[in-house]
Enzyme design. Structure first.
Site, PDB file in Angstrom:
ATOM      1  N   PHE A 135       0.863  -1.181   0.000  1.00 45.13           N
ATOM      2  CA  PHE A 135       0.000   0.000   0.000  1.00 45.13           C
ATOM      3  C   PHE A 135       0.897   1.227   0.000  1.00 45.13           C
ATOM      4  O   PHE A 135       1.649   1.452   0.940  1.00 45.13           O
ATOM      5  CB  PHE A 135      -0.925   0.043   1.219  1.00 45.13           C
ATOM      6  CG  PHE A 135      -1.822   1.254   1.209  1.00 45.13           C
ATOM      7  CD1 PHE A 135      -2.954   1.292   0.403  1.00 45.13           C
ATOM      8  CD2 PHE A 135      -1.515   2.378   1.965  1.00 45.13           C
ATOM      9  CE1 PHE A 135      -3.770   2.419   0.359  1.00 45.13           C
ATOM     10  CE2 PHE A 135      -2.329   3.513   1.926  1.00 45.13           C
ATOM     11  CZ  PHE A 135      -3.450   3.527   1.122  1.00 45.13           C
ATOM     12  N   ASP A 219       9.189   2.737   1.669  1.00 43.45           N
ATOM     13  CA  ASP A 219       8.013   3.470   2.137  1.00 43.45           C
ATOM     14  C   ASP A 219       7.892   3.229   3.640  1.00 43.45           C
ATOM     15  O   ASP A 219       7.428   2.176   4.071  1.00 43.45           O
ATOM     16  CB  ASP A 219       6.770   2.977   1.392  1.00 43.45           C
ATOM     17  CG  ASP A 219       5.498   3.668   1.875  1.00 43.45           C
ATOM     18  OD1 ASP A 219       5.537   4.363   2.913  1.00 43.45           O
ATOM     19  OD2 ASP A 219       4.460   3.492   1.211  1.00 43.45           O
ATOM     20  N   LYS A 248       2.371   9.906   8.440  1.00 43.23           N
ATOM     21  CA  LYS A 248       1.752   9.384   9.664  1.00 43.23           C
ATOM     22  C   LYS A 248       2.339   9.991  10.948  1.00 43.23           C
ATOM     23  O   LYS A 248       2.069  11.133  11.256  1.00 43.23           O
ATOM     24  CB  LYS A 248       1.774   7.851   9.634  1.00 43.23           C
ATOM     25  CG  LYS A 248       0.846   7.321   8.501  1.00 43.23           C
ATOM     26  CD  LYS A 248       0.249   5.969   8.766  1.00 43.23           C
ATOM     27  CE  LYS A 248      -0.957   5.697   7.888  1.00 43.23           C
ATOM     28  NZ  LYS A 248      -0.671   5.166   6.571  1.00 43.23           N
TER      29      LYS A 248
END
Ligand code: PLP
Length: 400
Positions: A135, A219, A248
């Site tokens: 993702f 990532d 995040k």
């Protein structure tokens, strides 16, 4: 349906997100409009690393908002420079590292995709490798790096020349050839259910990328900023990527993303090739400095490691739990039955927020600040939720 749900159905895009109407947070707790208190062990999906309304966060937002909020990318600010230098230091890039500040994880990955193009286009190589279950975000570029059908298929055609690789070293070796410009890897796949890679996988990816002159792009939107008990998950594997992306937890709840480059990858962008109006604004940068500085000053990564180990050991004894995955305070709890959605719901009914990224995995990503009280409350409520769901299973389904 209550009033707020009617309002949401009428006014918000039909994309979900109606689990509760939350109005306030403090520490590891949030409250809904009816006054119900929840223990928040999802942390806004691995974002609220200092919990809610932490004094350091509140002070930084207030102080910077009263000083200088937004100036555009025509100008630099002390907060932006401080954050870039801090990220280089924490990532261990050395002098050659460079930082770009964006507003979200998908934006950071979008830029990393462009980095792969700048690198590959020097030698006519366009293939980008991604892993099964990856993702990387929801914008068209990042989405093209995200193989999950429900996310990507309605938006075809995606950006071409993206190839999906399985989670084995053999699959990795087979996938690499001289058409490959870059490989994107999450050191631990968060949205896939906190999935770890096989031993040696990242090291092998590093070797193959170097041999084929491809970029290794990590990532770390979910795993970075201390979430796994080190500043960057790659630091557990003894490798150096060519670029790493963050978002995040980096802003403790303030929207912010970043891409950090290492070595020669730092020289690929040049004026005109990328930018962002909001990216690197003084407000977001100041908040990230305050949040990351507080994590360093208080050595919260030690707490991330200790609480992570404590939680993993304790949940092993609860009903339906078969094991755990992850590192630090990014934990996937695996269940013996495909009942994660029911467990999530039972937890919320008891005042606990967790999430169910797959049908047999519960994910928790609590604040780095949790202590004995939060751990005890979690184990109590989570145990109750698991027990309630276990009691609904027919005896033959109940594990021996
Ligand atoms: C959440 C996430 C993204 C997307 O970040 P947004 O801020 O939602 O755009 C990208 N990659 C990973 C690994 C993520 O966990």
């Amino acid at each position: 349906m209550s009033d707020w749900q009617n309002d949401a159905s009428r006014d918000l895009m039909g994309l979900g997100g109606r689990l509760a109407l939350l109005i306030r947070g403090e520490g590891s707790h949030v409250w809904d409009a009816d006054g119900t208190r929840y223990l928040d062990f999802l942390g806004g999906i691995a974002v609220n690393c200092l919990g809610h309304a932490h004094p350091v966060f509140v002070e930084a937002v207030s102080r910077q908002a009263a000083t200088l909020t937004h100036i555009s990318n025509y100008f630099a600010s002390p907060a932006q420079l401080e954050l870039a230098a801090r990220l280089k230091r924490l990532a261990g890039t050395g002098e050659q590292g460079r930082v770009f500040l964006a507003n979200s994880g998908t934006e950071a990955n979008e830029m990393a995709f462009k980095l792969a193009r700048l690198h590959g286009n020097k030698s006519g190589r366009t293939t980008v490798l991604v892993l099964d279950g990856a993702f990387h975000g929801r914008t068209m570029g990042a989405l093209s790096l995200t193989p999950k059908a429900i996310y990507r298929d309605p938006f075809q055609p995606a950006v071409p020349d993206v190839r999906t690789v399985g989670h084995s070293i053999e699959a990795l070796e087979e996938a690499f050839d001289d058409s490959v410009a870059a490989i994107f890897i999450e050191p631990i796949q968060g949205e896939a259910g906190v999935v770890e890679l096989p031993d040696g996988f990242l090291q092998r990816a590093r070797e193959l990328a170097t041999r084929h002159d491809a970029l290794l792009i990590l990532d770390e939107v979910q795993t970075g900023s201390g979430r796994t008990g080190v500043w960057f998950a790659f630091q557990r594997f003894g490798i150096t990527p060519d670029a790493v992306t963050l978002a995040k937890s980096i802003g403790g709840g303030f929207p912010l993303g970043a891409m950090i480059t290492f070595g020669a990858a730092s020289d690929l962008f040049y004026p005109g090739t990328h930018n962002s109006t909001f990216g690197g604004n003084p407000l977001a940068s100041a908040v990230a400095n305050a949040v990351l500085g507080h994590i360093e000053d208080e050595d919260l990564l030690a707490n991330v490691n200790a609480r992570g180990a404590e939680l993993r050991a304790a949940v092993e004894g609860l009903p339906l739990v078969t094991g755990t995955r992850g590192a630090g305070l990014l934990i996937g709890i695996t269940l013996s039955h495909p009942v994660a959605a029911a467990v999530r719901e039972a937890a919320q009914e008891r005042g606990l927020i967790v999430n169910a990224p797959t049908e047999d995995t519960i994910r928790i990503a609590p604040a780095y600040t949790i202590g004995d009280a939060e751990v005890a409350e979690f184990l109590d409520l989570f145990g109750q939720a698991l027990g309630a769901v276990a009691s609904t299973l027919t005896p033959t389904e109940t594990p021996a």
